[in-house]
Structure formats: C-alpha cells, structure tokens
Design an enzyme around this catalytic site. Structure first.
Site, PDB file in Angstrom:
ATOM      1  N   ARG A 156      -8.465  -0.778  16.646  1.00 37.86           N
ATOM      2  CA  ARG A 156      -9.014  -0.510  15.312  1.00 37.86           C
ATOM      3  C   ARG A 156      -9.913  -1.661  14.995  1.00 37.86           C
ATOM      4  O   ARG A 156     -10.990  -1.963  15.709  1.00 37.86           O
ATOM      5  CB  ARG A 156      -7.605  -0.373  14.416  1.00 37.86           C
ATOM      6  CG  ARG A 156      -7.981   0.402  13.288  1.00 37.86           C
ATOM      7  CD  ARG A 156      -6.688   0.590  12.416  1.00 37.86           C
ATOM      8  NE  ARG A 156      -6.498  -0.736  11.632  1.00 37.86           N
ATOM      9  CZ  ARG A 156      -5.358  -0.819  10.742  1.00 37.86           C
ATOM     10  NH1 ARG A 156      -4.745   0.362  10.571  1.00 37.86           N
ATOM     11  NH2 ARG A 156      -5.246  -1.794  10.101  1.00 37.86           N
ATOM     12  N   LYS A 203       0.855  -1.421   0.061  1.00 41.07           N
ATOM     13  CA  LYS A 203      -0.088  -0.030   0.091  1.00 41.07           C
ATOM     14  C   LYS A 203       0.636   1.376   0.018  1.00 41.07           C
ATOM     15  O   LYS A 203       0.393   2.414  -0.669  1.00 41.07           O
ATOM     16  CB  LYS A 203      -1.028   0.213   1.083  1.00 41.07           C
ATOM     17  CG  LYS A 203      -0.443  -0.211   2.513  1.00 41.07           C
ATOM     18  CD  LYS A 203      -1.495   0.220   3.859  1.00 41.07           C
ATOM     19  CE  LYS A 203      -0.694   0.192   5.092  1.00 41.07           C
ATOM     20  NZ  LYS A 203      -1.791   0.475   5.968  1.00 41.07           N
TER      21      LYS A 203
END
Length: 366
Positions: A134, A39
């Site tokens: 998260r 990414k």
C-alpha cells in the site's frame, strides 16, 4: 423521539477496551504508546468526547473532515492524518492535522510551502513500504527521501512508520518490525537526525504485543479495530478480556406476513443488477425491516436472535425469515455489525447514533 435504524453503543465497554489496551502497552518490556483511530466511527463527537473526558488527547483518522471535527471539540488534542495528504487539501492538513503520514516528495514540498505561508511547522512520519504494497517509500530510497525532508525548514520529521495487513494481508512479524527499527538506526547514523517515533502499524500487531514479542524500538501503534471490536486483525481473533459488542444496529419492523419463499413469475435481475437465487422454504413468516444496502452492506449483519435469518435485501428493505418468532409491526430488532458494516452505518446520514445512558446500560442483559 427515537430514530431508526440506529447504531447503539455502550460507553462503559468502550472505555474498558481502551483501558485494556493501556495495560497491554504498559506491560511491554519497552515503552509503547497507542493512538485511538476514529475512522470507523467517523470521529463521532459522542465517542471522541467520551475518550477525551477519560484523558485521551491524541487521535488518528484517515479523513481531514474528521480531524477538523476533533479539533473543534478540543484544540489541544493532537491529531494525525493517516491517509497520505492530497495536494488539493494541504491547507486543511496543515491547519487540522498536527502530524501527517507521507511518502511523496511533491506532497512534502506542498506541506512545506503551506506551513511556511501559515508560519508554523508541520510534523510528519515517513511511511516505509515493507511488503504489503500500500503506501510507503521503498527502504532503498528512504535515506534519499530523508535528505530531502531535512532540507525543509517548516517540516518537522518525527519518525518512520509502516502499514501492513490492510491491503496485501501481510502479517506483521518480529523480523519485519526489526527491519523498521534497523532503518531508523541507519537514518540516525547516516543522516544525523534523531527520530522519536517508530509507528509499527495497526491492530494486526496485537499478537506480537500479547506474546511479548514486539521488538524494542517500536513505540507507537495505531489502533481502531482492536479498540472498537476487541479483535486483532492479523488472524481476526477475539482478544480475551476485551468487548466485541460495544455496538449494535437496531431497526424497526414495518411488515410481517406469511408468504412463499420463491418469487412467482419470470426472474430477471434485482435492483443491483444481480441474478438472485432462492431456496424453497415453503410458506413461512417473513418480516421486512426499514434498513437496506443504502445504510449498510446487509451481508455483514447478523441477528442477535438466533431464530431469525436474513434472506436478502434491497436499497431500503431487509427481508428476514422470522418463522416461529413472536414478531409484530413496530418491533425493534437488533443486529451485530462487523467492521465494514459499522463503517457504513456511521457514515450514513440515514442511520441514527445513540449512546447508551447509565440507566439503559443497567437495564441491558449481557
């Protein structure tokens, strides 16, 4: 023709870092594999292609657009979507991601419907919340979620995983990893479903590997920052034997002049609504390079030349103190990037990307 600004990267150092991670995983007492996370490079075709040609055939990314790009390069590569799928994109997820990380029943149900419509099975890893706050199912709800997953005939449940450090800064410890492997054992015992993957996390797990303290049963790591920066992310330390300098940012000088160091006149806010503060350095030599906040967060750059300092910037200009340096208009200056700066630069369509050739690598001075 060269394009500036540009990110320049060294494929030999990239492959050396990948080989280092291979050896590190193979040295563990138990079988551990790792997946390159692309990414930060936006799955740049040259970077991914370099890894594919070296034999890597599994990649992970947080954006489905990047996984689509990888599949277009090599349909045989196994792709993993790291960010939880959005309901709006399940058709693309089933098409371009072989595996997705999940935590919501609604998402799993949508993936099931799309996989059924497409007459295929979609693989998932159930994410578990272990303290970083998260994504992930709380451990007390994991069995209930598992029962729901097993009711879906077009969903293949591969395993469980967790993510630490990225949001809450929680350091992965052996005890936390044992909690994950213990949950795997409970799932297999109580639900009668064998899990083949226990995905322990990201580059913050490297200290456990380096110290040979990763508990048995953790058999997958998702590594991006370690691969591209030679650094573990639990404490931000460089890993001895890995390259930190695969990437550099180059930009062209477009003005060099002697000017005062403090603006003249009544001061207000700058282009970003901030009130700047200036240190009086007297008359000095200032250079402007064609690079700004629209390209990278300039505070995350550092010049390779120790005699150059960054004074500040705007959307399109970076202001440097180059007093005492032999710099002229048209010169190209080089900067180190941290993770965030590389992410912005690779995302920007205004920043070129250049893979060093063997000839260029040979001419570089380390």
């Amino acid at each position: 023709m060269k394009k500036f600004p540009r990110v320049v990267w060294d494929p030999s150092r990239l492959l050396a870092n990948a080989a280092f991670l291979d050896r590190l995983c193979h040295q563990q007492k138990n079988s551990v594999g790792w997946i390159p996370v692309t990414k930060v490079t936006c799955a740049d075709p040259d970077i991914v292609g370099t890894l594919i040609r070296q034999g890597y055939d599994s990649f992970a990314d947080s954006r489905i657009e990047n996984l689509r790009r990888i599949k277009q390069m090599s349909s045989s590569c196994q792709t993993t979507l790291l960010r939880l799928p959005g309901l709006h994109e399940v058709a693309e997820v089933v098409r371009y991601a072989d595996i997705s990380l999940v935590s919501e029943q609604d998402t799993i149900a949508a993936l099931q419907r799309e996989a059924q419509r497409d007459n295929r099975r979609h693989k998932i890893i159930l994410m578990i919340e272990l303290g970083d706050l998260r994504e992930g199912v709380c451990t007390q709800h994991a069995l209930e979620m598992g029962r729901f997953i097993l009711e879906q005939d077009h969903i293949e449940w591969l395993g469980i995983g967790t993510n630490l450090t990225c949001y809450g800064g929680v350091i992965p410890t052996a005890d936390i990893m044992l909690e994950l492997t213990g949950l795997k054992a409970r799932i297999e015992t109580e639900l009668g479903h064998a899990l083949t993957i226990v995905s322990g996390g990201n580059s913050s797990l490297l200290p456990l590997l380096l110290e040979q303290r990763l508990p048995p049963g953790i058999n997958q790591l998702r590594l991006g920052e370690a691969l591209f920066f030679g650094r573990e992310t639990a404490y931000g330390r460089h890993i001895a034997g890995m390259h930190e300098d695969i990437f550099r940012l180059e930009a062209e000088v477009i003005e060099v002049k002697e000017k005062p160091s403090v603006p003249k006149g009544t001061l207000g806010k700058n282009a970003f609504g901030e009130t700047p503060v200036f240190r009086d350095r007297g008359i000095h030599t200032r250079a402007i390079i064609a690079l700004g906040e629209q390209d990278v967060p300039v505070a995350d750059l550092s010049p390779f030349d120790p005699n150059i300092s960054i004074l500040g910037g705007s959307s399109d200009h970076l202001i440097l103190d180059v007093t005492g340096c032999d710099i002229k208009v048209g010169d190209v200056l080089s900067f180190r990037l941290n993770y965030r700066a590389l992410l912005y630069a690779m995302t920007s369509g205004y920043v070129g990307k250049h893979k060093l050739t063997e000839e260029e690598i040979g001419s570089c001075v380390s």
